[in-house]
Each structure stands twice: as structure tokens, then as C-alpha cells.
Write a protein that holds these residues in place. Structure first.
Motif, PDB file in Angstrom:
ATOM      1  N   ILE A 615      64.255  15.815 -28.531  1.00  0.00           N
ATOM      2  CA  ILE A 615      64.282  14.937 -27.370  1.00  0.00           C
ATOM      3  C   ILE A 615      65.493  14.984 -26.540  1.00  0.00           C
ATOM      4  O   ILE A 615      65.543  15.247 -25.268  1.00  0.00           O
ATOM      5  CB  ILE A 615      63.822  13.676 -27.727  1.00  0.00           C
ATOM      6  CG1 ILE A 615      62.100  13.577 -28.051  1.00  0.00           C
ATOM      7  CG2 ILE A 615      63.760  12.678 -26.451  1.00  0.00           C
ATOM      8  CD1 ILE A 615      61.780  12.014 -28.940  1.00  0.00           C
ATOM      9  N   SER A 616      66.679  14.770 -27.044  1.00  0.00           N
ATOM     10  CA  SER A 616      67.841  14.887 -26.430  1.00  0.00           C
ATOM     11  C   SER A 616      68.312  16.151 -25.787  1.00  0.00           C
ATOM     12  O   SER A 616      68.803  16.135 -24.823  1.00  0.00           O
ATOM     13  CB  SER A 616      68.858  14.466 -27.774  1.00  0.00           C
ATOM     14  OG  SER A 616      68.869  13.474 -28.200  1.00  0.00           O
ATOM     15  N   GLU A 617      67.578  17.391 -26.515  1.00  0.00           N
ATOM     16  CA  GLU A 617      68.049  18.609 -25.577  1.00  0.00           C
ATOM     17  C   GLU A 617      66.828  18.913 -24.701  1.00  0.00           C
ATOM     18  O   GLU A 617      67.449  19.310 -23.534  1.00  0.00           O
ATOM     19  CB  GLU A 617      67.878  19.642 -26.946  1.00  0.00           C
ATOM     20  CG  GLU A 617      68.892  19.656 -28.033  1.00  0.00           C
ATOM     21  CD  GLU A 617      68.691  20.911 -29.030  1.00  0.00           C
ATOM     22  OE1 GLU A 617      67.577  21.355 -29.159  1.00  0.00           O
ATOM     23  OE2 GLU A 617      69.689  20.857 -29.741  1.00  0.00           O
ATOM     24  N   LEU A 619      65.744  16.521 -22.856  1.00  0.00           N
ATOM     25  CA  LEU A 619      66.455  15.436 -21.664  1.00  0.00           C
ATOM     26  C   LEU A 619      67.585  16.162 -20.932  1.00  0.00           C
ATOM     27  O   LEU A 619      67.809  16.270 -19.788  1.00  0.00           O
ATOM     28  CB  LEU A 619      66.596  14.083 -22.340  1.00  0.00           C
ATOM     29  CG  LEU A 619      65.538  13.490 -22.675  1.00  0.00           C
ATOM     30  CD1 LEU A 619      65.843  11.947 -23.594  1.00  0.00           C
ATOM     31  CD2 LEU A 619      64.793  12.601 -21.355  1.00  0.00           C
ATOM     32  N   ALA A 620      68.511  16.614 -21.739  1.00  0.00           N
ATOM     33  CA  ALA A 620      69.826  17.546 -21.371  1.00  0.00           C
ATOM     34  C   ALA A 620      69.162  18.558 -20.375  1.00  0.00           C
ATOM     35  O   ALA A 620      69.855  18.713 -19.278  1.00  0.00           O
ATOM     36  CB  ALA A 620      70.354  17.861 -22.402  1.00  0.00           C
ATOM     37  N   ASP A 621      68.078  19.437 -20.763  1.00  0.00           N
ATOM     38  CA  ASP A 621      67.866  20.549 -19.979  1.00  0.00           C
ATOM     39  C   ASP A 621      67.109  19.945 -18.625  1.00  0.00           C
ATOM     40  O   ASP A 621      67.166  20.644 -17.620  1.00  0.00           O
ATOM     41  CB  ASP A 621      66.705  21.460 -20.777  1.00  0.00           C
ATOM     42  CG  ASP A 621      67.389  22.184 -21.786  1.00  0.00           C
ATOM     43  OD1 ASP A 621      68.557  22.274 -21.762  1.00  0.00           O
ATOM     44  OD2 ASP A 621      66.883  22.405 -22.994  1.00  0.00           O
ATOM     45  N   ALA A 622      66.275  18.874 -18.770  1.00  0.00           N
ATOM     46  CA  ALA A 622      65.845  18.318 -17.407  1.00  0.00           C
ATOM     47  C   ALA A 622      66.739  17.610 -16.408  1.00  0.00           C
ATOM     48  O   ALA A 622      66.184  17.591 -15.334  1.00  0.00           O
ATOM     49  CB  ALA A 622      64.688  17.176 -17.757  1.00  0.00           C
ATOM     50  N   LEU A 623      67.809  17.161 -16.940  1.00  0.00           N
ATOM     51  CA  LEU A 623      68.540  16.532 -15.941  1.00  0.00           C
ATOM     52  C   LEU A 623      69.071  17.253 -14.850  1.00  0.00           C
ATOM     53  O   LEU A 623      68.937  16.579 -13.655  1.00  0.00           O
ATOM     54  CB  LEU A 623      70.019  15.943 -16.839  1.00  0.00           C
ATOM     55  CG  LEU A 623      71.104  15.274 -16.045  1.00  0.00           C
ATOM     56  CD1 LEU A 623      70.234  13.975 -15.423  1.00  0.00           C
ATOM     57  CD2 LEU A 623      72.095  14.706 -17.108  1.00  0.00           C
ATOM     58  N   ASN A 689      69.935   9.023 -25.518  1.00  0.00           N
ATOM     59  CA  ASN A 689      69.499  10.428 -24.747  1.00  0.00           C
ATOM     60  C   ASN A 689      69.010  10.446 -23.472  1.00  0.00           C
ATOM     61  O   ASN A 689      69.160  11.180 -22.580  1.00  0.00           O
ATOM     62  CB  ASN A 689      68.749  11.170 -25.888  1.00  0.00           C
ATOM     63  CG  ASN A 689      67.492  10.577 -26.135  1.00  0.00           C
ATOM     64  OD1 ASN A 689      67.308   9.389 -25.651  1.00  0.00           O
ATOM     65  ND2 ASN A 689      66.972  11.042 -27.303  1.00  0.00           N
ATOM     66  N   PHE A 690      68.141   9.307 -23.107  1.00  0.00           N
ATOM     67  CA  PHE A 690      67.714   9.451 -21.777  1.00  0.00           C
ATOM     68  C   PHE A 690      68.321   8.477 -20.838  1.00  0.00           C
ATOM     69  O   PHE A 690      67.961   8.372 -19.480  1.00  0.00           O
ATOM     70  CB  PHE A 690      66.059   8.826 -21.981  1.00  0.00           C
ATOM     71  CG  PHE A 690      66.208   7.107 -22.434  1.00  0.00           C
ATOM     72  CD1 PHE A 690      66.314   6.316 -21.694  1.00  0.00           C
ATOM     73  CD2 PHE A 690      65.899   7.349 -23.597  1.00  0.00           C
ATOM     74  CE1 PHE A 690      66.000   4.753 -22.068  1.00  0.00           C
ATOM     75  CE2 PHE A 690      65.673   5.927 -24.273  1.00  0.00           C
ATOM     76  CZ  PHE A 690      65.778   4.809 -23.394  1.00  0.00           C
ATOM     77  N   LEU A 691      69.617   7.887 -21.069  1.00  0.00           N
ATOM     78  CA  LEU A 691      70.488   7.109 -20.334  1.00  0.00           C
ATOM     79  C   LEU A 691      70.882   8.113 -19.068  1.00  0.00           C
ATOM     80  O   LEU A 691      70.804   7.617 -17.774  1.00  0.00           O
ATOM     81  CB  LEU A 691      71.632   6.385 -20.995  1.00  0.00           C
ATOM     82  CG  LEU A 691      72.579   5.441 -20.089  1.00  0.00           C
ATOM     83  CD1 LEU A 691      73.245   4.639 -20.965  1.00  0.00           C
ATOM     84  CD2 LEU A 691      73.624   6.305 -19.325  1.00  0.00           C
TER      85      LEU A 691
END
Length: 828
Positions: A615-617, A619-623, A689-691
């Protein structure tokens, strides 16, 4: 829009009691919906299509008994001594009772498990002895057969010599028959002996394979080495997200209702399910600070109460209505609290904008009803525009393709929409009931006396001072933003919980007595290219996979969980060296997925730790994509509002700096541990991770609000003929009081959540409070005015072709004021 809002404000003022009653009914309906339809809140996050989800779904088909959710109950003796036999018996009885709870697949007795492990080791040791004895007997048998063969060979030699000397005879033929029978019997005995030896060798191979698996799992124990702590694993029949709160409560009640003398019970977060607490002490303190700011700004208690009352009605409806959906959709506990934070903060601010405009007009001699309608049409129009900006940014979270984040954005947008509706309808009704009491006695007297004071126009700032403000402001922003370069994302684990919670105690006990890795075990699933020929081959395949996994760095233990009926799918529990949020565990997950083993088609990794990493990865790609969308949206909105190219560019760059400065502050405190004692950060670790993604949408909307109230004053002054540099200071003077008050209120409300009970909410509260501080005071009121001064008239340049096609967005309602000019009336 301004004209429509003017009529709305006038209608609501004339029917004040009806409007108030309507909102009260809506609030009651939201509360009833929550009571009737509210359900459980998720304690974990999931994103469909992640590698973890794919492995979990595959396991549900191949090994359905291992696909249910799990939770842990951590047992420890109060005095630190090993469990007594009486305590073990009492605990085992409770475990048996818990296993009978509806919705529970099984409850693993740690003492029985350890006893089985010891029994298996004993069986292996005994088996080794028996096999060694059998092989020794086989070797002795071989020697006896060899001796017997030698005797037969000697007899055969004598018989052959007799034949050469005496020729053939019946006696010699009989002796030859006896010798042949002896040879045949020896060959049969030898074949039987070799078959037995081969069977012993096969048994030895299987036994050694079992010993290897037992040895690899040695450090995956469920009873601590000193015997003072144990882990009870509860396996549910349903997947983790579908386990009902009632099932969890029934399991924990078994242990809580029958305490064992001298034994403490602690529960992992998977075993707990609670309605989020939305009114803690820190949140109340934030509201008190907001109230103080309102009293100081408005100068009257009545004026301060109205925005607070409006905001409470708005967040009550928004939060309760949101939580009522938890029974129908997968919702984390942080989702309605986020809606509460946003609704409360913007609810106060949006109401303040209208109240402040109304008070100013009353002091200028406007009639109450006239002022309410005009304030709603002008400042209310700005509120609708500002709210729409925040709403669009939050709804845009759905473009990330991440369901739980999209739901957070949608719930936040819903709460913003309610806050806007309440501000443009409920506030006019309250203002009508308040009448002139919205003004202080001194202000009412000045109104009656028609006293009017006019401040002289301020002078533009000095260019040197403007340059210094830009350099100092940018330097400070860059310095604060630097820690963001070290940003690491994950979900908080038990170590991030407050130290007095049972979740933290459970995590800490496991970490101290069993090792950090036990808190973040991984589920490794291997798929064979073809089914094993027999049980021995299946065991050999298990050993091959387990040894390959154990050979990876940072693996402490590997324990087999089960094998599918056809033998092609094998599952293992893998204990990493460090906790679930560590960098080494993240690297291990990727290394295991890349693992290559002969005969194995695919190796997958699942489990909570693996899921959080995935999930963290994602989210990082979607940011970056979401940030680009928001930045583009910012430019379009600001070009429409200010009819300029440079002003939107400066404002958007300011938002980007504010965003990274806010992230830098979060990293410094919550990841590095700076000022940890001040902010109650007991255990620094990776950032929620979603912050970062969530912060983009929220901070963008708030930054546009502040830019609107500062920049529109500049634009209005410039449009009325003021020189560009003087329009800058005129705009700042017109908007600074309301922006300052709004920002302080936002900081107070968001800051109240910094000390929330929820580990997810605390960093969100800080990020928003710090982001507002930086954006309002450093960017909007320090850097932007200085840059506007330096560029002068160029700030308002717009290509003529673009000027012709852009619609006229009258955010401040100037056209409305021209259509409804104020007419002086004699006081009654």
C-alpha cells in the motif's frame, strides 16, 4: 451565484426559526442513521490488486482453512516467573472456551504447541536411534550373509574338486542341489536385507527433512524462552475485514470475564474494534482556543458563539452521517475523524467570513436584514468558491485508484459541503436572531452616533525590505522542507500506540520476549510446477523452499503452515529480524518475491506487514500524479479568479513550498524524533503512508482560501486604480485580520488532534496545523506580498485573447453590491 446567495440569505433570515429547526432535524436524523446503520471500522487497510491481495485470494482457494483473519492475545506473568502448571491449565481452559465462539475457526494453545514441538523433537531423536540401530543390524546381517556365502563357496569348491576326481554321481548331484538352495536362500535374505536398509534410508531422509523443518522453526516459538510469556493466536472463519466486532468482543470477553491469577492479558489491534473517539480533551482545548480567538477578533461573546455553534452542527451532521455508512462500506476509523477535523475547521472559518462581513456592514449603518443578505451574497459567495475548491481537491483523491483514500476524500468533501451549506443558511438565521447584539456596546453606540474613522492609505513597502522578506522566507521554507527528502512511508504498528494501551503492551511484550520480527511475521506461499509424486517428495519440496527462504538475509525462522490437497501450494510463516515497519523487512519482502527455487513456479508474500508495504509503495507512486493534477487545478482556478498569469504561478509555487515544509516538519518530529517529548511521540518511525497524498488535497484547498482573501483585496485595489505596489499593501491590510484569525482557528482545531488517542490522527493533525502556519503566515502574508511588490504591474498581466474568453468570476460579489447599493435609513 452571488444574487442567488443574496436571496438565500434574505429568505433564511426571514424564516430563522424554521431554518434552525430544519437543521436540528437533519442533525437528529444523522444521529439516528448512525445508531441504526453504523458498523465496524477497519483496523487494516487494503487495496485490491496488490501482490499481497493476490496471494491472499489464491491462498483462500488453495488453503481455505488458512485464509481467515487472525489476532493475537499476549499472555505474561505479573511477576516475570514462568507460568505455573495451574496457570497453564486455567489458560488452556479459557482457550478451549474461546474456540467455541461463533466465527472462530481455532484458537492455538501455545503450551500445547510447545509440548507438540518437544514431542516432535523427542520422536525425531528416538527415530534417529531406531534407524541407527536398524542400519547397524542390517550391516551385521550383511556380514553374516557374507560369511555364509564364504562357507557355501568353500563347499562348492570341495564339490567341484570331488567331481574332477570321481566324476558325476547321485550323491554329488544331491550336494549340488543343497548348495544351490543355500545360495538362493542367501540371495533372498540379502534382497530382504537390502530392501529393509533402503526403507531405513528413506525413513532417515524423511526424518532428517522433518528435523530440518523443526530446526528452521525453532525461533518461531509461542512461549518465551524464560517461560513467562506466551502468544495465543486466534484464527477466525471470515477474512480480516469481515470479522464482526461482536465476534472479537466475545473472544476477549472469555479472557476478561475469567481472569487468571498472576497473568496479564493484552490484545493486538486486530482483536479490538471500537467506535472512534471524536471528542477528546485535546480536541476540546482546540475548540476553546478557537473560541478565544473569535472573542478577541469579534469583540463580543455572541459573535464568537455563532461560528462555533454553526461548526458543531455541521460536523455533527457530517461525522454522524459518515459513520452511519460504516456498516455498508469498508471504512477505517480515521475516515470520519478526518471529516470531523475538516468540517470543524472550515465550518468555523467559513462562518467567520460571513459574520465578519455582516459586522462590518452593521457598523457602516446597514439594516440587519439588508446586511445579512448582502453578507451572504458577497462573503457567502467567497465561502462557496473556497469550499468548492477544497471539495474538488478532496474528491480528486479518487483518481489515485485507491479505494480507502478515495473514500476519505469523498467523506471529507461531504463534510466540507455540509459546512458550506450550514454557513450560508444556518448563519443568516442565527444572525437574524442575534440582531445588533452581534456588535459590542461600544460598536453599537458608534453606529448610533454615525461615527466613522478612516485610516490613511498605507505606503508601499521598500524594495530592499521586500527582497529581504523573500530571501528570509524562502530560506526558512527550504530549511524546514529538507527533512522531507528522507521520507519513509508505512502504517503505524503497535509500537506507535500510546504506552498505556493494550495494543502497545502486546507489541512490546512480543518484541522483548520473542523478538521484533514476531510482530510482523510474513506469509510466504510457494506454488510448485507440478504435484509431488508422494509424501516423501512433498516433504523434500517443503524443505527445499524453507531452506531457500531461510538463506535470505534478515530471516529468523521459517515454519510450515500447510499444503494444499494436491500438494502444489505450500504456505510458510516467516519471522523477519526486525519489526513490520523496518527497512530490512521491506527489502526482505521484495527479496522473497524474487526468490528462485528449483521446481517452484512462483513465490508470493502476504500478511499485514507485506500488505502495508504494498500500500505504501502504491501511494508513493500515486502521489506525483495527484500532485500534478492539484497543481494544474490550482493554476486554472487562480487564473479565473485573479485574471493574471504570474499571480497564479506565484501562489501555486507557494503552495508547493508549504506542502514540502509541512512534510519536512512531520518527518523531523514523527520519523526522526525531534521534539518527541513535546508532541508525545513515544516511538518515532515511518510516516503514515497516505498522509502525503491526503495533505496535498487538504492543504491545497486551505492555501487557496488564504490566497483568495489576500489576493482578491489586491486585485480589487488595483482594479480601482491603485498603483500595483500600493494595491499589495492595501490587499494585505484588507485581508490580514480575517486570514490571521482563520489560520489561528485552523491551527487550534487541527492542533487539538496532535494529542489524539489515534496514532493515525496525530501526524495528520500536526501536518495540517503546521502546514496552515507556514502557508498563511510565511507564504501568503510574507513571501507573496513581497514578490508581488517586486514584479509590480507585471503581476496583473494577462494576454488579451485569454482575457476575452475567461468568464468573469465575481468571487467577492462586487457586482452584487452595485445591484443592491446601501441606502441610508433613519434609525427608529
Amino acid at each position: 451565484m452571488a444574487e442567488f446567495l443574496y436571496r438565500v440569505g434574505r429568505w433564511c433570515a426571514r424564516r430563522a426559526k424554521t431554518v434552525i429547526a430544519a437543521w436540528a432535524l437533519i442533525l437528529a436524523a444523522a444521529a439516528a442513521a448512525f445508531v441504526l446503520f453504523g458498523g465496524a471500522f477497519a483496523t487494516t487497510l487494503s487495496i485490491p490488486g496488490t501482490p499481497t491481495e493476490e496471494v491472499t485470494d489464491h491462498l483462500a482457494e488453495a488453503l481455505p482453512e488458512a485464509s481467515g483473519g487472525t489476532g493475537s492475545i499476549v499472555l505474561s506473568t505479573a511477576n516475570g516467573d514462568p507460568f505455573t502448571d495451574e496457570q497453564k491449565a486455567a489458560i488452556s481452559a479459557l482457550i478451549a472456551d474461546a474456540a467455541d465462539v461463533d466465527g472462530v475457526e481455532t484458537v492455538v494453545d501455545p503450551f500445547a504447541t510447545e509440548a507438540q514441538r518437544e514431542e516432535q523433537q523427542t520422536q525425531i531423536d528416538q527415530g534417529r536411534t531406531q534407524i541407527e540401530d536398524g542400519l547397524a543390524q542390517a550391516e551385521a546381517g550383511r556380514a553374516q550373509i557374507q560369511d555364509a556365502r564364504a562357507d557355501l563357496d568353500a563347499s562348492q569348491a570341495q564339490l567341484d574338486a570331488a567331481r574332477e576326481q570321481f566324476g558325476d554321481s547321485a550323491d554329488l548331484d544331491a550336494q549340488q542341489a543343497q548348495l544351490d538352495a543355500g545360495y538362493a536362500e542367501l540371495e533372498a535374505q540379502e534382497a530382504q536385507l537390502e530392501a529393509g536398509a533402503a526403507e531405513l534410508e528413506a525413513q532417515s531422509k524423511s526424518l532428517e527433512d522433518g528435523a530440518v523443518l523443526l530446526d528452521l522453526a525453532a525461533d518461531a516459538g509461542v512461549v518465551s524462552s524464560d517461560g513467562s510469556a506466551a502468544i495465543v493466536t486466534v484464527a477466525f472463519t471470515e477474512p480480516q475485514m469481515d470479522v464482526t466486532p461482536e465476534t472479537k468482543e466475545d473472544v476477549t470477553a472469555v479472557f476478561e470475564d475469567s481472569p487468571v491469577d498472576g497473568v496479564d492479558f493484552d490484545y493486538s489491534s486486530e482483536m479490538l474494534d471500537a467506535v472512534p473517539q471524536i471528542a477528546g480533551v485535546s480536541e476540546v482545548i482546540g475548540l476553546v482556543v478557537a473560541g478565544i480567538v473569535l472573542v478577541l477578533m469579534l469583540g463580543t461573546f455572541v459573535g464568537a458563539v455563532l461560528p462555533l455553534a454553526t461548526a458543531l452542527v455541521a460536523v455533527g451532521i457530517g461525522a454522524l452521517a459518515s459513520m452511519s455508512l460504516s456498516g455498508a462500506v469498508e471504512m477505517t476509523s480515521v475516515t470520519p475523524i478526518l471529516g470531523l477535523m475538516l468540517g470543524l475547521a472550515v465550518g468555523i472559518d467559513y462562518s467567520l467570513f460571513i459574520v465578519n462581513r455582516h459586522r462590518r456592514q452593521l457598523k457602516e449603518g446597514y439594516d440587519v436584514d439588508e446586511s445579512i443578505a448582502l453578507a451572504t451574497g458577497t462573503s457567502g459567495n467567497a465561502v462557496v468558491f473556497a469550499g468548492a475548491t477544497v471539495l474538488i481537491a478532496l474528491v480528486a483523491l479518487n483518481i489515485t485508484g485507491i479505494p480507502f483514500l478515495g473514500l476519505m476524500g469523498s467523506i471529507g468533501a461531504f463534510c466540507i459541503a455540509i459546512a458550506v451549506l450550514v454557513a450560508i443558511t444556518f448563519i443568516p438565521a442565527l444572525l437574524r436572531l442575534a440582531g445588533l447584539k452581534i456588535l459590542s456596546k461600544r460598536e453599537r453606540k458608534a453606529r448610533e452616533d454615525h461615527a466613522e474613522t478612516r485610516k490613511p492609505d498605507p505606503q508601499p513597502m521598500h524594495t530592499g525590505r521586500a527582497v529581504m522578506r523573500v530571501l528570509v522566507g524562502l530560506g526558512a521554507l527550504i530549511a524546514v522542507a529538507l527533512p522531507a527528502m528522507d521520507l519513509r512511508l508505512n502504517l503505524p504498528d503497535g509500537s506507535s500506540e500510546q504506552h498505556d494501551t493494550t495494543q502497545y503492551q502486546a507489541y512490546e511484550t512480543i518484541a522483548e520476549r520473542f523478538g521484533e520480527g514476531q510482530n510482523g511475521s510474513l506469509l510466504v506461499v510457494a506454488d510448485l510446477a507440478e504435484a509431488p509424486a508422494d509424501d516423501t517428495a512433498a516433504l523434500a519440496d517443503q524443505v527445499a523452499v524453507a531452506q531457500a527462504v531461510a538463506a535470505e538475509d534478515d530471516v529468523v525462522a521459517v515454519a510450515p503452515i500447510g499444503t494444499s490437497e494436491d500438494g502444489t501450494t505450500m504456505a510458510f510463516q516467516v519471522i523477519p529480524e526486525e519489526g513490520p515497519t523496518s527497512e530490512s523487512t521491506q527489502e526482505l519482502v521484495h527479496a522473497l518475491r524474487d526468490l528462485s527455487v528449483d521446481g517452484v513456479e512462483d513465490v508470493g508474500v502476504a500478511g499485514s506487514a507485506s500488505g502495508n508495504i504494498d500500500i505504501s509503495e502504491i501511494l508513493a507512486d500515486a502521489l506525483p500524479v495527484y500532485l500534478a493534477v492539484v497543481v494544474g487545478l490550482s493554476l486554472i482556478i487562480l487564473i479565473l479568479v485573479f485574471r493574471s498569469i504570474l499571480v497564479p504561478v506565484l501562489a501555486t509555487l507557494g503552495f508547493i513550498l508549504s506542502y514540502f515544509a509541512a512534510l519536512g516538519g512531520v518527518v523531523a518530529i514523527y520519523q526522526w524524533g525531534w521534539l518527541a517529548d513535546v508532541f508525545g511521540v513515544d516511538t518515532p518511525g515511518p510516516i503514515l503512508n497516505f498522509l502525503p497524498t491526503l495533505l496535498v488535497g487538504i492543504l491545497f484547498g486551505l492555501a487557496m482560501d488564504y490566497m483568495l482573501f489576500i489576493g482578491s483585496g489586491m486585485r480589487e485595489a488595483y482594479a480601482h486604480g491603485a498603483p500595483a505596489r500600493q494595491s499589495v499593501v492595501l490587499g494585505v491590510r484588507a485581508g490580514r485580520s480575517v486570514v490571521t484569525a482563520a489560520a489561528i482557528i485552523m491551527m487550534a482545531v487541527f492542533g487539538g488532534f496532535i494529542f489524539s488517542h489515534s496514532t493515525m490522527i496525530r501526524p495528520i493533525g500536526f501536518a495540517l496545523a503546521f502546514g496552515v502556519l507556514v502557508d498563511a503566515f510565511l507564504v501568503r502574508m510574507l513571501i507573496i506580498p513581497a514578490l508581488m511588490h517586486l514584479v509590480g504591474d507585471k503581476a496583473w498581466w494577462l494576454p488579451k485573447w485569454l482575457d476575452r474568453i475567461l468568464p468573469d468570476v465575481d468571487v467577492e460579489g462586487a457586482a452584487l453590491e452595485r445591484r443592491h447599493p446601501h441606502v441610508e435609513k433613519a434609525e427608529d
